[in-house]
Design an enzyme around this catalytic site. Structure first.
Site, mmCIF file in Angstrom:
data_model
loop_
_atom_site.group_PDB
_atom_site.id
_atom_site.type_symbol
_atom_site.label_atom_id
_atom_site.label_comp_id
_atom_site.label_asym_id
_atom_site.label_seq_id
_atom_site.Cartn_x
_atom_site.Cartn_y
_atom_site.Cartn_z
ATOM 1 C CE LYS A 254 -2.489 1.605 3.675
ATOM 2 N NZ LYS A 254 -2.393 3.066 3.689
ATOM 3 C CG ASP B 3 -4.915 4.318 1.630
ATOM 4 O OD1 ASP B 3 -6.075 4.716 1.443
ATOM 5 O OD2 ASP B 3 -4.393 4.228 2.759
ATOM 6 C CG LEU B 4 -3.160 8.609 -3.235
ATOM 7 C CD1 LEU B 4 -2.782 9.221 -4.576
ATOM 8 C CD2 LEU B 4 -2.175 9.050 -2.156
ATOM 9 C CE LYS B 5 -7.818 6.267 4.302
ATOM 10 N NZ LYS B 5 -6.402 5.882 4.219
ATOM 11 C CE1 TYR B 6 -6.566 10.651 -5.678
ATOM 12 C CE2 TYR B 6 -7.497 8.680 -6.671
ATOM 13 C CZ TYR B 6 -6.441 9.544 -6.500
ATOM 14 O OH TYR B 6 -5.263 9.306 -7.157
ATOM 15 C CG HIS B 7 -14.147 13.169 0.383
ATOM 16 N ND1 HIS B 7 -14.346 13.165 1.734
ATOM 17 C CD2 HIS B 7 -15.343 13.438 -0.168
ATOM 18 C CE1 HIS B 7 -15.615 13.417 1.998
ATOM 19 N NE2 HIS B 7 -16.246 13.604 0.848
ATOM 20 C CG ASP B 8 -12.310 17.447 -4.990
ATOM 21 O OD1 ASP B 8 -13.225 18.244 -5.298
ATOM 22 O OD2 ASP B 8 -11.150 17.802 -4.782
ATOM 23 C CB ILE B 9 -16.757 17.949 -7.373
ATOM 24 C CG1 ILE B 9 -15.523 18.329 -8.198
ATOM 25 C CG2 ILE B 9 -17.112 19.052 -6.366
ATOM 26 C CD1 ILE B 9 -15.736 19.563 -9.078
ATOM 27 N N PRO B 10 -17.492 14.925 -8.184
ATOM 28 C CG PRO B 10 -19.696 14.188 -8.514
ATOM 29 C CD PRO B 10 -18.901 15.335 -7.955
ATOM 30 C CG ASN B 11 -14.922 16.524 -13.986
ATOM 31 O OD1 ASN B 11 -15.044 15.697 -14.891
ATOM 32 N ND2 ASN B 11 -14.084 17.547 -14.053
ATOM 33 C CB THR B 12 -12.109 16.571 -8.850
ATOM 34 O OG1 THR B 12 -12.527 17.848 -9.344
ATOM 35 C CG2 THR B 12 -10.686 16.670 -8.349
ATOM 36 C CD GLN C 256 -5.536 1.538 12.806
ATOM 37 O OE1 GLN C 256 -6.708 1.934 12.903
ATOM 38 N NE2 GLN C 256 -4.893 1.532 11.658
ATOM 39 N NE ARG D 164 1.120 2.473 12.873
ATOM 40 C CZ ARG D 164 0.236 3.278 13.420
ATOM 41 N NH1 ARG D 164 0.627 4.259 14.219
ATOM 42 N NH2 ARG D 164 -1.060 3.116 13.186
#
Ligand code: C5P
Length: 239
Positions: free
Chosen positions: A36, A63-72, A198, A219
């Site tokens: 990862k 694992d960049l966890k994209y969270h933005d508007i749909p197009n982006t 965690q 870890r």
């Protein structure tokens, strides 16, 4: 070696440099084939680190966890597909349209270029958040309720599965079906005493027994004084 399970262990390369990441990849040779790349390493080294790991014949979970508007999010995910990432994640809380547009664009790209479709996974609730922390940010349900709700939404949008705590594997499988995949961080083997930050943790053997498709562990492996020895212990433990 327990190939069936060790093949589904993803080692999180949460380290500062590409040099250290590649050292860990080499130390894992023969035992682990999935790594990862997360925000720290990607920010330090850029997309080239994904290419370098892929060149060693291993698989990469970006694992960049994209969270933005749909197009982006959809366009960023297609770029991750071009890099060769085998698993890519987006936040389910980005909404149905965001996930749906991403799936449509990824499928079009893969069909048009003859490349295999990667697994697009949805982040549900971070494993570092417990019910109390969720209430602080305005979520009214429990972590388990929120995970199921977000997983069902992700399934409707066509993603392959979700990232969730090992404690929610069976709930997700029950709500979304067995073919909807789970990928679970928050894993602490018996040989590693520290839970670090965690909060909702489980042992690797218990997570596989509960039916998870992949486990992610950082870890306990990457900070081990002897990585080969830690992997041997892991193999014994999950067998
Ligand atoms: O070192 P550790 O085993 O705790 O690493 C877990 C990895 O999984 C980290 O890279 C963390 O960012 C990631 N992760 C997580 N919880 C999620 C999603 C990803 O811990 N819900």
């Amino acid at each position: 070696m327990n190939d069936n399970r060790m093949n589904r262990v993803i080692v999180a390369l949460d380290v500062e440099t590409g040099g250290r990441a590649m050292e860990i990849v080499r130390a894992c040779e023969g035992a682990i084939s999935f790594f990862k790349v997360g925000k720290q390493l990607f920010t330090a080294e850029g997309p080239d680190i994904v290419r370098r790991i892929k060149e060693t014949g291993n698989r990469v979970f970006l694992d960049l966890k994209y969270h933005d508007i749909p197009n982006t999010v959809a366009n960023a995910t297609v770029e991750a597909v071009k890099l060769g990432a085998d698993i890519i994640d987006v936040h389910t809380s980005g909404g149905f349209e965001m996930m749906k547009k991403t799936m449509d664009m990824v499928r079009d790209y893969c069909a048009g270029h003859g490349v295999p479709e990667p697994g697009i996974f949805g982040i549900t609730i971070l494993t570092s958040l417990d019910d109390n922390a969720l209430n602080q940010i305005g979520y009214t349900g429990t972590a388990a309720q929120m995970v199921v709700r977000l997983a069902v939404l992700g399934r409707e949008a066509g993603i392959a599965g979700v990232v969730c705590s090992p404690l929610e594997i069976s709930l997700v499988k029950k709500a979304c079906g067995n073919d909807f995949k789970t990928l679970t961080p928050g894993i602490r083997p018996l040989f590693s005493q520290s839970a670090d930050d965690q909060k909702r943790v489980m042992t690797p053997a218990d997570a596989f027994d509960a039916g998870t498709d992949y486990i992610v562990m950082g870890r306990p492996i990457t900070k081990a004084s002897n990585i080969e020895e830690a992997l041997k212990k892991l193999d014994d433990e999950i067998g």
